[in-house]
Design an enzyme around this catalytic site. Structure first.
Site, PDB file in Angstrom:
ATOM      1  N   GLY A   1       0.838  -1.203   0.000  1.00  0.00           N
ATOM      2  CA  GLY A   1       0.000   0.000   0.000  1.00  0.00           C
ATOM      3  C   GLY A   1       0.869   1.247   0.000  1.00  0.00           C
TER       4      GLY A   1
ATOM      5  N   SER B   1       6.484  -4.434  -2.164  1.00  0.00           N
ATOM      6  CA  SER B   1       6.009  -3.118  -2.568  1.00  0.00           C
ATOM      7  C   SER B   1       6.208  -2.140  -1.401  1.00  0.00           C
ATOM      8  CB  SER B   1       4.548  -3.212  -3.021  1.00  0.00           C
ATOM      9  OG  SER B   1       4.153  -2.059  -3.708  1.00  0.00           O
ATOM     10  N   TRP B   2       5.145  -1.475  -0.916  1.00  0.00           N
ATOM     11  CA  TRP B   2       5.304  -0.631   0.264  1.00  0.00           C
ATOM     12  C   TRP B   2       5.797  -1.445   1.462  1.00  0.00           C
ATOM     13  CZ3 TRP B   2       5.952   3.817   2.619  1.00  0.00           C
ATOM     14  CH2 TRP B   2       5.676   3.901   3.990  1.00  0.00           C
TER      15      TRP B   2
ATOM     16  N   ASP C   1       7.934  -5.128 -13.990  1.00  0.00           N
ATOM     17  CA  ASP C   1       7.163  -4.455 -12.949  1.00  0.00           C
ATOM     18  C   ASP C   1       6.928  -3.011 -13.381  1.00  0.00           C
ATOM     19  OD1 ASP C   1       6.236  -3.189 -10.616  1.00  0.00           O
ATOM     20  OD2 ASP C   1       7.450  -4.458  -9.307  1.00  0.00           O
TER      21      ASP C   1
ATOM     22  N   HIS D   1       4.486  -6.946 -11.022  1.00  0.00           N
ATOM     23  CA  HIS D   1       4.607  -6.479  -9.638  1.00  0.00           C
ATOM     24  C   HIS D   1       3.943  -7.400  -8.616  1.00  0.00           C
ATOM     25  CE1 HIS D   1       5.178  -3.482  -6.496  1.00  0.00           C
ATOM     26  NE2 HIS D   1       3.887  -3.527  -6.193  1.00  0.00           N
TER      27      HIS D   1
END
Length: 323
Positions: free
Chosen positions: A43, A110-111, A265, A293
Site C-alpha cells: 500500500g 512493494s510498500w 514491474d 509487480h
C-alpha cells in the site's frame, strides 16, 4: 515451480492499542516455537489477507501478520490521523515486544519492502534476515513514474480511466488532486476517486491481465483505505528524506537478504531493486523474467517460497551449529 503452502488459520489473534485512536489487528499462525517472521503488507493501506501466510512453511515459521494503521481489520478504518512512516516503524517494535520476540525475519513487498527497509535501518539488531519483493524506494521519481508520467505510456487506456476522475485543469499534479477528493466531504466523489485510484494500481500490477487481482483492488473497503492512505503518504513524500533508504543502507550490513523483482514491474520499476542491491551486498537479487509487480504471479511465488525455505534452512543450521 514452487507453489504456496496450504492456507492455514491463526492460532492467536491480538488487538493491540497503539497511539490513539489506532488499534492494530495482529495474528499468529504456524509453529509457535518456529522462526519468527513478520509479514508486512503493501500500500500503504492495503491490509493483509489469509493467503499471505502461505509463503511460509508452517512447520518451520511462527508467522505474524498485521494490518497497519487504518488498514484491513485495524481501526479506525482508512484513518489518516497519526499515520506516518515513523509511527508504523514504532508499531512494529510494539508488536515485537508484545509478542516476546527478540529477533525476527522481515518479509515485505512493494510498500511492505519500503517499511521493512526503514524498520531494518532503524533497528538492524532486531532483524535476522529479510525477504523483499517489488522494491519501492519511494523516491520522488518513483512516485512521478506511477502517478504522473511513466506507466501512463505503457497503459494509456487504463491511464485515461485514472485521469478521467480529475478535472483537466488539475492534472498537473494528480496526486494532490486525488488527495483533495479522497479527503473531501463529498462521499460519493470520495468513493469514486478511491476506486479509480485503486483499480489503476490493480490493472498495472500483473504482467498478464488478471481479473481476480483487479477485483480485489476494486473492493470498496480495501479501495478506500488503500487510496486515502497511499495519497496521504505520497503527497508527503512517504514521510522520508530524499533517497533515505539508499543513503542509510550501510545500516543493513550483515543482514542477509533476498530481493525478488519482476523484470516487467510497471508499478515499481526494476531500477528500484537494482539501486538497492548495489548498496546492500549481503542481499541476493533475483530478477524474475516473466513477471510484473504482483506477489501472486507464478514466477514471483516460486522465488519467494524458495527464499523463505532457504532462509529457514540457513537459520536453523546456524542455530544447530551454535547449540
Amino acid at each position: 515451480m514452487q507453489t504456496l503452502y496450504p492456507d492455514i488459520k491463526p492460532w492467536q489473534r491480538h488487538h493491540i492499542a497503539v497511539e490513539p485512536p489506532h488499534i492494530l489487528y495482529v495474528d499468529e499462525s504456524g509453529n509457535p516455537e518456529g522462526i519468527p517472521v513478520l509479514f508486512i503488507h503493501g500500500g500503504p493501506g492495503g491490509g493483509c489477507s489469509g493467503g499471505d501466510r502461505s509463503f511460509f512453511d508452517p512447520e518451520l515459521y511462527r508467522i505474524i501478520i498485521f494490518d497497519q494503521r487504518g488498514s484491513g481489520r485495524s481501526t479506525p478504518h482508512a484513518a489518516l490521523e497519526s499515520n506516518s512512516t515513523d509511527k508504523l516503524v514504532a508499531d512494529i517494535e510494539v508488536i515485537r515486544e508484545k509478542l516476546g520476540i527478540e529477533r525476527w525475519v522481515i518479509f515485505g513487498g512493494s510498500w511492505g519492502s519500503t517499511l521493512g527497509l526503514v524498520y531494518a535501518e532503524t533497528w538492524p539488531e532486531r532483524v535476522l534476515a529479510m525477504i523483499l519483493r517489488g522494491i519501492f524506494l519511494c523516491r520522488p521519481q518513483d512516485l512521478h513514474w506511477f502517478y504522473q508520467d511513466g506507466a501512463s505510456h505503457v497503459f494509456p487506456d487504463y491511464w485515461q480511466d485514472f485521469i478521467d476522475q480529475i478535472p483537466e485543469n488539475e492534472r498537473g499534479n494528480l496526486m494532490a488532486a486525488y488527495y483533495r477528493q479522497l479527503t473531501g466531504d463529498n462521499e460519493i466523489q470520495q468513493m469514486a476517486a478511491a476506486k479509480a485510484w485503486s483499480i489503476w494500481e490493480g490493472r498495472c500490477a500483473t504482467l498478464r491481465p488478471n481479473p481476480d487481482v483487479v477485483e480485489s483492488f476494486a473492493d470498496p473497503h480495501r479501495a478506500l483505505s488503500l487510496s486515502r492512505i497511499e495519497a496521504h503518504y505520497f503527497v508527503n513524500k512517504a514521510f522520508l528524506d530524499d533517497n533515505q533508504i539508499i543513503r542509510n543502507a550501510d545500516r543493513l550490513a550483515g543482514i542477509p537478504g533476498v530481493i525478488v523483482h519482476g523484470r516487467y514491474d510497471m508499478v515499481c520499476p526494476l531500477d528500484n531493486a537494482f539501486a538497492l542491491h548495489q548498496v546492500w551486498p549481503d542481499a541476493e537479487l533475483q530478477i524474475i523474467r516473466d513477471a510484473g509487480h504482483s506477489s501472486r504471479e507464478p514466477g514471483i511465488v516460486d522465488a519467494l517460497v524458495k527464499a523463505t525455505d532457504m532462509i529457514a534452512k540457513k537459520l536453523l543450521h546456524k542455530t544447530d551449529a551454535t547449540a
